[in-house]
Design a protein around this motif. Sequence first.
Motif, mmCIF file in Angstrom:
data_model
loop_
_atom_site.group_PDB
_atom_site.id
_atom_site.type_symbol
_atom_site.label_atom_id
_atom_site.label_comp_id
_atom_site.label_asym_id
_atom_site.label_seq_id
_atom_site.Cartn_x
_atom_site.Cartn_y
_atom_site.Cartn_z
ATOM 1 N N MET A 1 0.845 -1.176 0.000
ATOM 2 C CA MET A 1 0.000 0.000 0.000
ATOM 3 C C MET A 1 0.892 1.242 0.000
ATOM 4 N N THR A 2 0.398 2.285 -0.616
ATOM 5 C CA THR A 2 1.099 3.568 -0.605
ATOM 6 C C THR A 2 0.333 4.539 0.270
ATOM 7 N N VAL A 3 1.068 5.306 1.052
ATOM 8 C CA VAL A 3 0.465 6.360 1.863
ATOM 9 C C VAL A 3 1.233 7.649 1.575
ATOM 10 N N ALA A 4 0.507 8.758 1.518
ATOM 11 C CA ALA A 4 1.124 10.061 1.264
ATOM 12 C C ALA A 4 0.978 10.923 2.508
ATOM 13 N N LEU A 5 2.077 11.534 2.906
ATOM 14 C CA LEU A 5 2.054 12.474 4.021
ATOM 15 C C LEU A 5 2.210 13.881 3.455
ATOM 16 N N MET A 6 1.359 14.782 3.909
ATOM 17 C CA MET A 6 1.441 16.175 3.479
ATOM 18 C C MET A 6 1.795 17.044 4.672
ATOM 19 N N TRP A 7 2.689 17.994 4.441
ATOM 20 C CA TRP A 7 3.166 18.925 5.455
ATOM 21 C C TRP A 7 3.054 20.310 4.839
ATOM 22 N N GLU A 8 2.343 21.231 5.502
ATOM 23 C CA GLU A 8 2.148 22.563 4.930
ATOM 24 C C GLU A 8 2.345 23.615 6.008
ATOM 25 N N ALA A 9 3.100 24.665 5.656
ATOM 26 C CA ALA A 9 3.357 25.752 6.599
ATOM 27 C C ALA A 9 3.265 27.084 5.867
ATOM 28 N N ARG A 10 2.982 28.116 6.639
ATOM 29 C CA ARG A 10 2.923 29.478 6.098
ATOM 30 C C ARG A 10 3.954 30.322 6.832
ATOM 31 N N ALA A 11 4.875 30.874 6.063
ATOM 32 C CA ALA A 11 5.940 31.681 6.644
ATOM 33 C C ALA A 11 5.427 33.059 7.035
ATOM 34 N N VAL A 12 6.133 33.682 7.920
ATOM 35 C CA VAL A 12 5.894 35.082 8.225
ATOM 36 C C VAL A 12 6.065 35.853 6.914
ATOM 37 N N ALA A 13 5.269 36.882 6.701
ATOM 38 C CA ALA A 13 5.300 37.637 5.440
ATOM 39 C C ALA A 13 6.727 38.007 5.052
ATOM 40 N N GLY A 14 7.059 37.690 3.793
ATOM 41 C CA GLY A 14 8.367 38.020 3.268
ATOM 42 C C GLY A 14 9.448 36.997 3.562
ATOM 43 N N ARG A 15 9.115 35.933 4.304
ATOM 44 C CA ARG A 15 10.122 34.934 4.666
ATOM 45 C C ARG A 15 9.872 33.578 3.991
ATOM 46 N N GLY A 16 9.100 33.597 2.908
ATOM 47 C CA GLY A 16 8.788 32.362 2.204
ATOM 48 C C GLY A 16 10.018 31.652 1.659
ATOM 49 N N GLU A 17 10.962 32.402 1.101
ATOM 50 C CA GLU A 17 12.182 31.784 0.566
ATOM 51 C C GLU A 17 13.006 31.157 1.683
ATOM 52 N N GLU A 18 13.014 31.785 2.842
ATOM 53 C CA GLU A 18 13.733 31.234 3.996
ATOM 54 C C GLU A 18 13.095 29.925 4.458
ATOM 55 N N LEU A 19 11.754 29.892 4.494
ATOM 56 C CA LEU A 19 11.050 28.666 4.866
ATOM 57 C C LEU A 19 11.317 27.573 3.829
ATOM 58 N N LEU A 20 11.297 27.928 2.561
ATOM 59 C CA LEU A 20 11.575 26.958 1.505
ATOM 60 C C LEU A 20 12.986 26.375 1.659
ATOM 61 N N ALA A 21 13.955 27.216 1.921
ATOM 62 C CA ALA A 21 15.330 26.743 2.127
ATOM 63 C C ALA A 21 15.421 25.848 3.358
ATOM 64 N N TRP A 22 14.713 26.206 4.409
ATOM 65 C CA TRP A 22 14.712 25.404 5.641
ATOM 66 C C TRP A 22 14.147 24.008 5.346
ATOM 67 N N VAL A 23 13.022 23.951 4.636
ATOM 68 C CA VAL A 23 12.384 22.672 4.303
ATOM 69 C C VAL A 23 13.332 21.805 3.467
ATOM 70 N N ARG A 24 13.964 22.393 2.478
ATOM 71 C CA ARG A 24 14.871 21.635 1.601
ATOM 72 C C ARG A 24 16.063 21.064 2.368
ATOM 73 N N ALA A 25 16.445 21.706 3.460
ATOM 74 C CA ALA A 25 17.596 21.247 4.252
ATOM 75 C C ALA A 25 17.240 20.140 5.237
ATOM 76 N N GLN A 26 15.949 19.843 5.392
ATOM 77 C CA GLN A 26 15.524 18.835 6.361
ATOM 78 C C GLN A 26 15.639 17.437 5.776
ATOM 79 N N ASP A 27 16.387 16.589 6.447
ATOM 80 C CA ASP A 27 16.497 15.186 6.060
ATOM 81 C C ASP A 27 15.569 14.351 6.922
ATOM 82 N N LEU A 28 15.021 13.306 6.343
ATOM 83 C CA LEU A 28 14.195 12.354 7.086
ATOM 84 C C LEU A 28 15.065 11.158 7.466
ATOM 85 N N ALA A 29 14.728 10.507 8.563
ATOM 86 C CA ALA A 29 15.505 9.356 9.037
ATOM 87 C C ALA A 29 15.497 8.206 8.028
ATOM 88 N N VAL A 30 14.429 8.104 7.252
ATOM 89 C CA VAL A 30 14.280 7.082 6.206
ATOM 90 C C VAL A 30 13.871 7.809 4.929
#
Length: 85
Positions: A1-30
């Motif tokens: 079976m396949t399961v999809a996990l969705m994660w959504e956040a809203r950055a403080v105004a003007g900090r969207g690129e910073e949030l995007l960079a933060w997300v891209r830097a996050q590694d998962l254990a698996v």
Amino acid sequence: MTVALMWEARAVAGRGEELLAWVRAQDLAVRPLRRETFRAPQDRVLVITWWDAPYDADLPELPDPDGELVTRTVHRWRFEPVAEG
């Protein structure tokens, strides 16, 4: 079976690129089968990961970013595929 996990956040105004960079830097254990990252107006960032696992499996999820980077609590959802009919 396949399961999809969705994660959504809203950055403080003007900090969207910073949030995007933060997300891209996050590694998962698996590593998931697939991981996609999206952005939208109002400095929103969405990450979807796909897993070969049962719906209720204990799966690694992205953490919450620093509270000063986001405007509210991160939203998380879990989905399973539905057969086309």
